[in-house]
Design an enzyme around this catalytic site. Structure first.
Site, short mmCIF file in Angstrom:
data_model
loop_
_atom_site.label_atom_id
_atom_site.label_comp_id
_atom_site.label_asym_id
_atom_site.label_seq_id
_atom_site.Cartn_x
_atom_site.Cartn_y
_atom_site.Cartn_z
N HIS A 58 0.81 -1.30 -0.04
CA HIS A 58 -0.10 -0.15 -0.07
C HIS A 58 0.89 1.21 0.09
O HIS A 58 1.96 1.19 0.59
CB HIS A 58 -0.76 -0.02 1.28
CG HIS A 58 -2.00 -1.06 1.30
ND1 HIS A 58 -2.80 -1.13 2.12
CD2 HIS A 58 -1.91 -2.05 0.40
CE1 HIS A 58 -3.79 -2.03 1.70
NE2 HIS A 58 -3.20 -2.79 0.66
N GLU A 60 0.93 3.95 1.65
CA GLU A 60 1.52 4.36 3.04
C GLU A 60 2.54 3.40 3.67
O GLU A 60 3.49 4.02 4.11
CB GLU A 60 0.37 4.30 4.15
CG GLU A 60 -0.73 5.01 3.79
CD GLU A 60 -2.15 4.36 3.09
OE1 GLU A 60 -2.91 4.87 3.10
OE2 GLU A 60 -1.52 3.62 2.32
N CYS A 88 -5.88 1.85 5.85
CA CYS A 88 -6.87 0.57 6.30
C CYS A 88 -6.08 0.14 7.53
O CYS A 88 -5.34 0.73 7.97
CB CYS A 88 -6.74 -0.32 4.96
SG CYS A 88 -4.90 -1.00 5.05
N CYS A 91 -2.23 -0.55 7.50
CA CYS A 91 -1.44 0.58 7.24
C CYS A 91 -1.53 1.33 8.57
O CYS A 91 -0.53 2.02 9.03
CB CYS A 91 -1.88 1.44 6.13
SG CYS A 91 -1.68 0.79 4.61
#
Length: 195
Positions: A58, A60, A88, A91
């Site tokens: 992801h 992040e 999410c 993360c």
């Protein structure tokens, strides 16, 4: 940095994240993240899930790894993380372990969000139970330029944005909601070659 100065930096960095997401290509979802210290960018990344065939990549997570390398330390205390969509749960745990001081995001994610759905970012119990692992809850500022983030998703792929809207994956700001789109056969064929 207080007041208008901080708001100005937040808007500028969120615009940067939205533009970064728009430049991520058609194949990758337009999630993007910018990490800065004061008003200096330390790292920035887009999703790399499809590109690297790794569900953990992801934006992040990728940006936090870059920031740790750039700063030469594990802790990202004193940094602000800007992301186009609410982080999410995965993360959010990484954000807490990285000890990021502030999180600023555009679109809320009521189905998957580590702030609005799972409350990981605000959970003080994590740092009380395991202070050697989890930092204090970061200051969180949601909905920053959310309408601009929505327009970015719509521009990236109107069909996928419409599906995301219909499923309630992101909180839609009605003043910026893109019109419903009737999928075109050519667009469907590009997404599903067997048609």
């Amino acid at each position: 940095m207080q007041g208008a100065s901080l708001d100005t930096i937040d808007d500028r960095m969120m615009r940067r994240a939205i533009a970064l997401g728009a430049g991520g290509g058609r194949r990758e979802l337009p999630f993007a993240c910018v990490i800065c210290r004061d008003d200096e960018v330390v790292a920035e990344a887009t999703n790399a899930v499809r590109r690297e065939q790794d569900v953990t990549r992801h934006a992040e997570i990728v940006a936090m790894a870059q920031a740790r390398r750039a700063l030469g330390r594990r802790s990202l205390s004193g940094c602000t993380l800007y992301t186009t969509v609410e982080p999410c749960a995965m993360c959010s745990f990484a954000i807490r372990e990285s000890r990021i001081g502030r999180v600023v995001y555009g679109l809320r994610s009521p189905k998957m969000g580590g702030h609005s759905k799972w409350n990981i970012l605000d959970d003080a119990e994590l740092s009380r139970a395991m202070p050697e692992v989890f930092g204090a809850p970061p200051d969180v500022r949601p909905d920053v330029l959310a309408a601009d983030a929505e327009r970015g998703w719509f521009a990236w792929n109107p069909l996928i944005w419409t599906i995301i809207r219909m499923r309630g994956c992101f909180h839609v700001h009605h003043d910026a909601a893109a019109p419903a789109v009737r999928p075109r056969r050519r667009m469907l064929r590009s997404l599903f070659p067997g048609l």
